[in-house]
Design a protein around this motif. Structure first.
Motif, PDB file in Angstrom:
ATOM      1  N   ALA A  25       0.831  -1.208   0.000  1.00  0.00           N
ATOM      2  CA  ALA A  25       0.000   0.000   0.000  1.00  0.00           C
ATOM      3  C   ALA A  25       0.860   1.251   0.000  1.00  0.00           C
ATOM      4  N   ALA A  26       1.968   1.234   0.742  1.00  0.00           N
ATOM      5  CA  ALA A  26       2.857   2.395   0.775  1.00  0.00           C
ATOM      6  C   ALA A  26       3.435   2.666  -0.608  1.00  0.00           C
ATOM      7  N   TYR A  27       3.804   1.613  -1.320  1.00  0.00           N
ATOM      8  CA  TYR A  27       4.331   1.786  -2.680  1.00  0.00           C
ATOM      9  C   TYR A  27       3.284   2.442  -3.576  1.00  0.00           C
ATOM     10  N   ARG A  28       2.025   1.957  -3.511  1.00  0.00           N
ATOM     11  CA  ARG A  28       0.984   2.513  -4.364  1.00  0.00           C
ATOM     12  C   ARG A  28       0.687   3.970  -3.998  1.00  0.00           C
ATOM     13  N   ILE A  29       0.739   4.295  -2.712  1.00  0.00           N
ATOM     14  CA  ILE A  29       0.486   5.682  -2.303  1.00  0.00           C
ATOM     15  C   ILE A  29       1.562   6.602  -2.862  1.00  0.00           C
ATOM     16  N   LEU A  30       2.814   6.193  -2.737  1.00  0.00           N
ATOM     17  CA  LEU A  30       3.896   7.002  -3.291  1.00  0.00           C
ATOM     18  C   LEU A  30       3.800   7.080  -4.809  1.00  0.00           C
ATOM     19  N   GLN A  31       3.414   5.985  -5.449  1.00  0.00           N
ATOM     20  CA  GLN A  31       3.282   5.985  -6.909  1.00  0.00           C
ATOM     21  C   GLN A  31       2.217   6.985  -7.349  1.00  0.00           C
ATOM     22  N   GLU A  32       1.081   6.997  -6.637  1.00  0.00           N
ATOM     23  CA  GLU A  32       0.025   7.942  -6.990  1.00  0.00           C
ATOM     24  C   GLU A  32       0.467   9.377  -6.744  1.00  0.00           C
ATOM     25  N   GLY A  33       1.167   9.605  -5.609  1.00  0.00           N
ATOM     26  CA  GLY A  33       1.640  10.956  -5.336  1.00  0.00           C
ATOM     27  C   GLY A  33       2.639  11.435  -6.369  1.00  0.00           C
ATOM     28  N   LEU A  34       3.557  10.582  -6.785  1.00  0.00           N
ATOM     29  CA  LEU A  34       4.539  10.961  -7.794  1.00  0.00           C
ATOM     30  C   LEU A  34       3.896  11.169  -9.159  1.00  0.00           C
ATOM     31  N   THR A  35       2.879  10.341  -9.474  1.00  0.00           N
ATOM     32  CA  THR A  35       2.154  10.523 -10.739  1.00  0.00           C
ATOM     33  C   THR A  35       1.476  11.881 -10.772  1.00  0.00           C
ATOM     34  N   ASN A  36       0.836  12.257  -9.673  1.00  0.00           N
ATOM     35  CA  ASN A  36       0.190  13.573  -9.624  1.00  0.00           C
ATOM     36  C   ASN A  36       1.210  14.690  -9.721  1.00  0.00           C
ATOM     37  N   ALA A  37       2.412  14.481  -9.125  1.00  0.00           N
ATOM     38  CA  ALA A  37       3.456  15.503  -9.230  1.00  0.00           C
ATOM     39  C   ALA A  37       3.904  15.674 -10.678  1.00  0.00           C
ATOM     40  N   LEU A  38       3.983  14.545 -11.438  1.00  0.00           N
ATOM     41  CA  LEU A  38       4.342  14.643 -12.848  1.00  0.00           C
ATOM     42  C   LEU A  38       3.239  15.310 -13.661  1.00  0.00           C
ATOM     43  N   ARG A  39       1.994  14.985 -13.349  1.00  0.00           N
ATOM     44  CA  ARG A  39       0.887  15.507 -14.141  1.00  0.00           C
ATOM     45  C   ARG A  39       0.701  17.008 -13.914  1.00  0.00           C
ATOM     46  N   HIS A  40       0.721  17.414 -12.661  1.00  0.00           N
ATOM     47  CA  HIS A  40       0.293  18.766 -12.319  1.00  0.00           C
ATOM     48  C   HIS A  40       1.421  19.649 -11.807  1.00  0.00           C
ATOM     49  N   GLY A  41       2.642  19.090 -11.692  1.00  0.00           N
ATOM     50  CA  GLY A  41       3.747  19.888 -11.176  1.00  0.00           C
ATOM     51  C   GLY A  41       4.260  20.895 -12.183  1.00  0.00           C
ATOM     52  N   ALA A  42       5.022  21.867 -11.658  1.00  0.00           N
ATOM     53  CA  ALA A  42       5.564  22.935 -12.497  1.00  0.00           C
ATOM     54  C   ALA A  42       7.072  22.790 -12.656  1.00  0.00           C
ATOM     55  N   GLY A  43       7.540  21.558 -12.631  1.00  0.00           N
ATOM     56  CA  GLY A  43       8.978  21.355 -12.730  1.00  0.00           C
ATOM     57  C   GLY A  43       9.628  21.527 -11.362  1.00  0.00           C
ATOM     58  N   GLY A  44      10.932  21.550 -11.345  1.00  0.00           N
ATOM     59  CA  GLY A  44      11.626  21.668 -10.082  1.00  0.00           C
ATOM     60  C   GLY A  44      11.722  20.327  -9.397  1.00  0.00           C
ATOM     61  N   PRO A  45      12.421  20.271  -8.293  1.00  0.00           N
ATOM     62  CA  PRO A  45      12.605  18.983  -7.624  1.00  0.00           C
ATOM     63  C   PRO A  45      11.327  18.477  -6.968  1.00  0.00           C
ATOM     64  N   ILE A  46      11.214  17.154  -6.951  1.00  0.00           N
ATOM     65  CA  ILE A  46      10.121  16.476  -6.240  1.00  0.00           C
ATOM     66  C   ILE A  46      10.745  15.807  -5.020  1.00  0.00           C
ATOM     67  N   ARG A  47      10.312  16.235  -3.847  1.00  0.00           N
ATOM     68  CA  ARG A  47      10.858  15.682  -2.614  1.00  0.00           C
ATOM     69  C   ARG A  47      10.004  14.493  -2.170  1.00  0.00           C
ATOM     70  N   VAL A  48      10.657  13.370  -1.955  1.00  0.00           N
ATOM     71  CA  VAL A  48       9.984  12.134  -1.532  1.00  0.00           C
ATOM     72  C   VAL A  48      10.516  11.758  -0.157  1.00  0.00           C
ATOM     73  N   LYS A  49       9.615  11.548   0.762  1.00  0.00           N
ATOM     74  CA  LYS A  49       9.999  11.207   2.132  1.00  0.00           C
ATOM     75  C   LYS A  49       9.412   9.864   2.518  1.00  0.00           C
ATOM     76  N   VAL A  50      10.239   8.999   3.051  1.00  0.00           N
ATOM     77  CA  VAL A  50       9.805   7.727   3.626  1.00  0.00           C
ATOM     78  C   VAL A  50      10.551   7.569   4.944  1.00  0.00           C
TER      79      VAL A  50
END
Length: 424
Positions: free
Chosen positions: A330-355
């Motif tokens: 479940a944690a993998y899928r949550i991070l995958q969805e969050g990163l997908t949304n960052a790619l779709r709607h982000g404005a570039g720049g770094p994406i910070r991932v915390k685990v």
């Protein structure tokens, strides 16, 4: 008047009566066995032996009704000849995609099982009573007209007689007998139609079982929808960005373009594995093992994002090995969805991932800049609107906490906290 006669003109009325009469005939092979106790008791009176035969016959009919095959046959025949809607009985039947032997245990109680013998007894009783009375009325309708068997023709049964003089009286009496025979068929059919849902239909316990089965199927479909949304949605988003990057770098930086194409190949291969599993489940085939994407696959996921041109800044702390099983997936899928949304709607720049793991909790986070990035409009990535609700449902099922929203004027933040030891 004509409306009241319509049921008598329908073929379903007589097919239902025929169903009852066939049930009576089907009980005849049990009669010799039912007569054995009466034959073995010759000193009893004829009334006692008759009553004993009828009692044993009823018991044998009821025993036949206890067989599951009998119930299945009766339900099929009632659907066909009575025109009633009856679901298949709840019992041991295949469960798609379930482990073990893949069956759902029967929920019918002992009292529920007696409903089929009761139906069979009522079926045979109505069949015999209806058949004898119908034959009597039909014979009377044929013999009463004086022109067929003389002016004094009539019918006598056990001291009761019906006679009509020749002329219109005899024809009126014959027509009345035929009409009564049709009404009797109608009464037998309607009685069986009234009894069928109550004795052959699902009991309250079986309805609960059917509702539980429907709930299980809906939950399984919902889970498969989440799997498709998370894996395929992420792959298509990443592949679209990687293709754009490869197109831009094809001439200026062929090595970067090749890296982007390799990223497309790797991500689509992983998505095909997920898709094969989900399609196997939907087709109720024996699907292979589910792709077990866990936190151990997080580095591969981050590499695919880097191939898409994203700058990823992971912050990993704690012992990820202690997160296992459902929680890790479940944690993998949550991070995958969050990163997908960052790619779709982000404005570039770094994406910070915390685990971050602690003895009793697991913290996940994704922070990215908001706005349309890479010169693409937000409409370049149409969404179904199920991403955030799906995350909320995943976290709720794991008894966790989730926050999703703006983090300052330029960033979007997803923060999830999951307990490692779920409450009992």
């Amino acid at each position: 008047m004509i409306r009241g006669l319509r049921p008598l003109l329908r073929g379903s009325t007589y097919s239902g009566a025929l169903f009852a009469y066939c049930g009576a005939l089907a009980s005849l092979p049990l009669l010799p066995f039912a007569a054995l106790p009466a034959v073995a008791w010759p000193s009893a009176s004829s009334e006692v032996r008759f009553a004993l035969t009828v009692l044993v016959w009823s018991v044998l009919i009821g025993v036949v009704g206890l067989a599951r095959t009998t119930r299945l046959v009766l339900i099929a025949c009632a659907r066909r000849m009575l025109g009633v809607s009856l679901p298949d009985p709840v019992g041991v039947r295949p469960r798609a995609g379930s482990p073990g032997d893949g069956t759902v245990p029967s929920v019918a109680s002992g009292a529920d099982r007696l409903r089929t013998p009761l139906w069979l007894l009522a079926h045979v009783l109505l069949g015999w009573a209806g058949a004898q009375l119908s034959i009597l009325l039909l014979v009377a309708g044929l013999l009463l007209p004086g022109g067929w068997a003389g002016a004094e023709a009539g019918v006598s049964v056990n001291g009761w007689s019906l006679r009509a003089e020749s002329g219109w009286q005899s024809w009126a009496a014959a027509l009345g007998c035929l009409l009564l025979a049709a009404v009797l068929c109608l009464a037998v059919t309607y009685t069986l139609r009234w009894l069928a849902p109550r004795l052959l239909g699902p009991s309250p316990a079986e309805r609960l079982g059917l509702a539980a089965e429907r709930e299980r199927v809906l939950a399984e479909r919902n889970r498969l929808a989440h799997e498709l949304h998370d894996s395929i949605g992420h792959t298509l988003t990443a592949a679209t960005i990687q293709a754009a990057v490869a197109g831009e770098m094809l001439c200026a930086d062929p090595a970067a373009a090749r890296a982007a194409l390799r990223g497309i190949e790797e991500s689509t291969r992983a998505a095909l594995e997920d898709l094969d599993y989900v399609l196997g489940m939907l087709r109720e085939e024996k699907a292979g093992a589910a792709p077990a994407r866990t936190l151990a696959d997080l580095p591969e996921l981050l590499d695919r994002l880097r191939h898409a041109g994203a700058v990823v800044e992971p912050e990993l702390s704690g012992d990820l090995a202690q997160v296992r099983g459902t929680l890790s997936r479940a944690a993998y899928r949550i991070l995958q969805e969050g990163l997908t949304n960052a790619l779709r709607h982000g404005a570039g720049g770094p994406i910070r991932v915390k685990v971050a793991t602690a003895p009793d909790s697991l913290e996940l986070g994704v922070v990215n800049r908001t706005g349309a990035g890479r010169g693409m409009s937000p409409g370049a990535f149409p969404t179904s609107g199920h991403g955030l609700p799906g995350l909320l449902e995943r976290v709720r099922l794991l008894h966790g906490e989730i926050e999703a929203g703006p983090d300052g004027p330029e960033h979007w933040r997803l923060a999830v906290r999951l307990p490692i030891r779920l409450p009992a």
